[in-house]
Design an enzyme around this catalytic site. Sequence first.
Site, PDB file in Angstrom:
ATOM      1  NE  ARG A 116      -1.727  -2.456   3.288  1.00 17.21           N
ATOM      2  CZ  ARG A 116      -2.692  -2.835   4.042  1.00 17.21           C
ATOM      3  NH1 ARG A 116      -3.414  -2.375   5.064  1.00 17.21           N
ATOM      4  NH2 ARG A 116      -1.502  -3.189   5.248  1.00 17.21           N
ATOM      5  CD  GLN A 132       6.939 -14.684   6.090  1.00 19.75           C
ATOM      6  OE1 GLN A 132       6.851 -13.381   6.466  1.00 19.75           O
ATOM      7  NE2 GLN A 132       5.621 -15.561   6.425  1.00 19.75           N
ATOM      8  CG  ASP A 175       3.055  -1.996   9.910  1.00 20.58           C
ATOM      9  OD1 ASP A 175       2.598  -3.035  11.222  1.00 20.58           O
ATOM     10  OD2 ASP A 175       2.359  -2.405   8.862  1.00 20.58           O
ATOM     11  NE  ARG A 205      30.545  22.962   0.706  1.00 26.01           N
ATOM     12  CZ  ARG A 205      31.613  22.906   0.033  1.00 26.01           C
ATOM     13  NH1 ARG A 205      31.917  24.400  -0.260  1.00 26.01           N
ATOM     14  NH2 ARG A 205      32.124  21.419  -0.482  1.00 26.01           N
ATOM     15  NE  ARG A 228      45.310  47.969  -4.813  1.00 30.42           N
ATOM     16  CZ  ARG A 228      44.788  48.614  -3.200  1.00 30.42           C
ATOM     17  NH1 ARG A 228      44.145  48.005  -2.888  1.00 30.42           N
ATOM     18  NH2 ARG A 228      45.514  50.155  -3.321  1.00 30.42           N
TER      19      ARG A 228
HETATM   20  C1  UD1 Z   1      -2.323  -6.638  10.683  1.00 34.58           C
HETATM   21  C2  UD1 Z   1      -3.326  -7.661  11.288  1.00 34.58           C
HETATM   22  C3  UD1 Z   1      -4.228  -6.583  11.407  1.00 34.58           C
HETATM   23  C4  UD1 Z   1      -4.153  -5.585  12.783  1.00 34.58           C
HETATM   24  C5  UD1 Z   1      -3.461  -5.041  11.864  1.00 34.58           C
HETATM   25  C6  UD1 Z   1      -2.528  -4.128  13.264  1.00 34.58           C
HETATM   26  C7  UD1 Z   1      -2.833  -9.751  10.075  1.00 34.58           C
HETATM   27  C8  UD1 Z   1      -3.405 -10.707   9.182  1.00 34.58           C
HETATM   28  N1  UD1 Z   1      -3.889  -8.036  10.870  1.00 34.58           N
HETATM   29  O1  UD1 Z   1      -3.115  -6.303   9.518  1.00 34.58           O
HETATM   30  O2  UD1 Z   1      -5.589  -7.671  12.779  1.00 34.58           O
HETATM   31  O3  UD1 Z   1      -5.119  -4.970  13.410  1.00 34.58           O
HETATM   32  O4  UD1 Z   1      -2.298  -5.551  11.360  1.00 34.58           O
HETATM   33  O5  UD1 Z   1      -1.902  -2.860  12.344  1.00 34.58           O
HETATM   34  O6  UD1 Z   1      -1.817 -10.009  10.943  1.00 34.58           O
HETATM   35  N2  UD1 Z   1       4.404  -9.418   8.249  1.00 34.58           N
HETATM   36  C9  UD1 Z   1       5.456 -10.229   7.348  1.00 34.58           C
HETATM   37  N3  UD1 Z   1       5.314 -11.598   6.436  1.00 34.58           N
HETATM   38  C10 UD1 Z   1       4.286 -11.679   6.081  1.00 34.58           C
HETATM   39  C11 UD1 Z   1       3.064 -11.134   6.121  1.00 34.58           C
HETATM   40  C12 UD1 Z   1       3.445  -9.267   7.156  1.00 34.58           C
HETATM   41  O7  UD1 Z   1       6.172 -10.447   8.234  1.00 34.58           O
HETATM   42  O8  UD1 Z   1       4.312 -12.836   6.178  1.00 34.58           O
HETATM   43  C13 UD1 Z   1       4.954  -8.138   8.683  1.00 34.58           C
HETATM   44  C14 UD1 Z   1       4.965  -6.888   7.926  1.00 34.58           C
HETATM   45  O9  UD1 Z   1       6.099  -6.808   7.351  1.00 34.58           O
HETATM   46  C15 UD1 Z   1       4.309  -6.250   9.220  1.00 34.58           C
HETATM   47  C16 UD1 Z   1       3.083  -7.045  10.240  1.00 34.58           C
HETATM   48  O10 UD1 Z   1       3.771  -8.340   9.787  1.00 34.58           O
HETATM   49  O11 UD1 Z   1       5.616  -5.408  10.216  1.00 34.58           O
HETATM   50  C17 UD1 Z   1       1.619  -6.699  10.002  1.00 34.58           C
HETATM   51  O12 UD1 Z   1       1.575  -6.915   8.422  1.00 34.58           O
HETATM   52  P1  UD1 Z   1       0.627  -6.119   7.541  1.00 34.58           P
HETATM   53  O13 UD1 Z   1       0.321  -6.359   5.851  1.00 34.58           O
HETATM   54  O14 UD1 Z   1       0.841  -4.848   7.921  1.00 34.58           O
HETATM   55  O15 UD1 Z   1      -1.078  -6.156   7.954  1.00 34.58           O
HETATM   56  P2  UD1 Z   1      -2.265  -5.287   8.367  1.00 34.58           P
HETATM   57  O16 UD1 Z   1      -3.033  -5.367   7.233  1.00 34.58           O
HETATM   58  O17 UD1 Z   1      -2.095  -4.195   9.548  1.00 34.58           O
HETATM   59 MG    MG Z   2       0.280  -2.965   9.215  1.00 32.29          MG
END
Ligand code: UD1
Ligand code: MG
Length: 488
Positions: free
Chosen positions: A18, A76, A105, A336, A443
């Site tokens: 996103r 992963q 995040d 600088r 000069r």
């Molecule tokens: C996630 C939660 C949601 C919550 C929200 C809060 C899940 C399914 N959903 O959604 O319930 O309300 O966070 O911010 O968990 N990541 C991995 N490996 C993956 C996928 C994601 O390490 O395969 C990590 C991402 O880098 C990220 C975190 O997990 O830091 C959360 O993933 P993200 O895609 O941001 O989930 P949200 O849709 O925000």
């Molecule tokens: Mg998130």
Amino acid sequence: MSNHDLAIVILAAGKGTRLKSSRAKVLHRAGGRTLVEQVVRSCAPLKARETVVVVGHQAEQVAAVVEPFGAVAALQQPQNGTGQAMQVARRPLGRARSALVLPGDAPLVRPETLKALIAAHQNGNAAATILTAVLADPAGYGRILRKSETAVSAIVEESQLTDEQREINEINSAIYCFTLEKLWPALSQVKPNNKHRELYLTDAIGVMASKGETVLAQVASDPREVLGCNTRAELAEADRVFRERKRDALMDAGVTIQLPETVLIDPDVTAGEDTVIEPGVQLLGKTKIGARCTIRTGSVLNDAILGDDVTVEPHCVVEQSRLDDRVIIGPFARLRPNNHLKADSRIGNFVELKKSTIGEGTKAMHLSYLGDTKIGSKSNIGAGTITCNYDGFHKYPTTIGNKVFIGSDSALVAPVRIGDGAYIAAGSTITEHVPADGLGIARGRQVNKPGWAAKKRRELAATEKTKKSSGHRSKKRPRRAARNRKHR
Ligand code: UD1
Ligand code: MG
């Protein structure tokens, strides 16, 4: 549960679709640091036995951010959801009995909030405890389904909400405390029943609850702490909150900040009591400012070290430079990297410095370039003085002693030395060393021609007169080419 039994898992493998960025989401910055570093730092006071960061997208760069904090990176590949990410962390977790799990995040969470979550988990003897928040606009987050005042039955992701569930405004922060012997069996039962075909960690909550395990929710007192940064707008909001926290901390420490919301300060910056920061200032990097300084509007300081009572007039740029007590620079000065301005020295408008030392009480007030230059104390550098430090191949130093006077518009062609107490005549191009107490003058000598201008004016007036009397007709007469055209 002692902290010895607690491990931390930070899920940071996702791409962050996103954000529409070539950079992995957790490497984006808020509050002057990457998101994942902010999360690691929030966890540091917990003194957990192990911190595992699950990495995937741009794994090496993410690992390089977290490893200096003692964290272990677990890869992963590919990224099949937060549930799978948690499984990747299983082996490196070793013998930890419980884990605090955080998304990479959500950078704004505070250590005190995490401590309270862990305490609630311990006191409730729970299988899982979820940090939740009540939001006016819960869109985008997983929602919390409760089966009683205290217990949770499931988390439903945004894409799977029924219309009724969409009204729920208690959300999942994705920060949880798990008792690991309860989590692993539940996680193994989770299926990728969603449109992305991913394993959701959130589904493990439902599995645990359905097995009759205790799943608790702890509501964050400040919902801003759980903001997830999935979009540029959310990143900007997180940055705003961090900057505000930093300014508040400095104000609490006795710094005046005018129109604080216009001032941007990086996390490692320090400033002493009674320092005043005017609107529109940026203090970046490891800038350290002493007491009673004034940083006036529009100035940008990056890795600058200021003593006490220093004044930075409006619109200065200072990089990696040291300004000792009572120095005044600007307005419109550009420093600088690698300058040292000693006490009571002054640098005025449109003066550029690079790799230069300005001695105590020395002044360069107007329109100069001083590069690779060492100046002693109490010298005066006249307006428009330029050190010619570069011959197109190499850089050379200029050395100016104490109590030297450099006349305006002088060019000092390096390498060159000007001895203590010497004078340079204005407009000189100095190519040779000038001895102490001497005068360097280089000069063209001035020649005055008396009456020259008056004579010139008389001559011009006479020519004009002749033109007027003889040129009347010829002016009216059309040129031959034009006449011919008319008759065609
Ligand atoms: C996630 C939660 C949601 C919550 C929200 C809060 C899940 C399914 N959903 O959604 O319930 O309300 O966070 O911010 O968990 N990541 C991995 N490996 C993956 C996928 C994601 O390490 O395969 C990590 C991402 O880098 C990220 C975190 O997990 O830091 C959360 O993933 P993200 O895609 O941001 O989930 P949200 O849709 O925000
Ligand atoms: Mg998130």
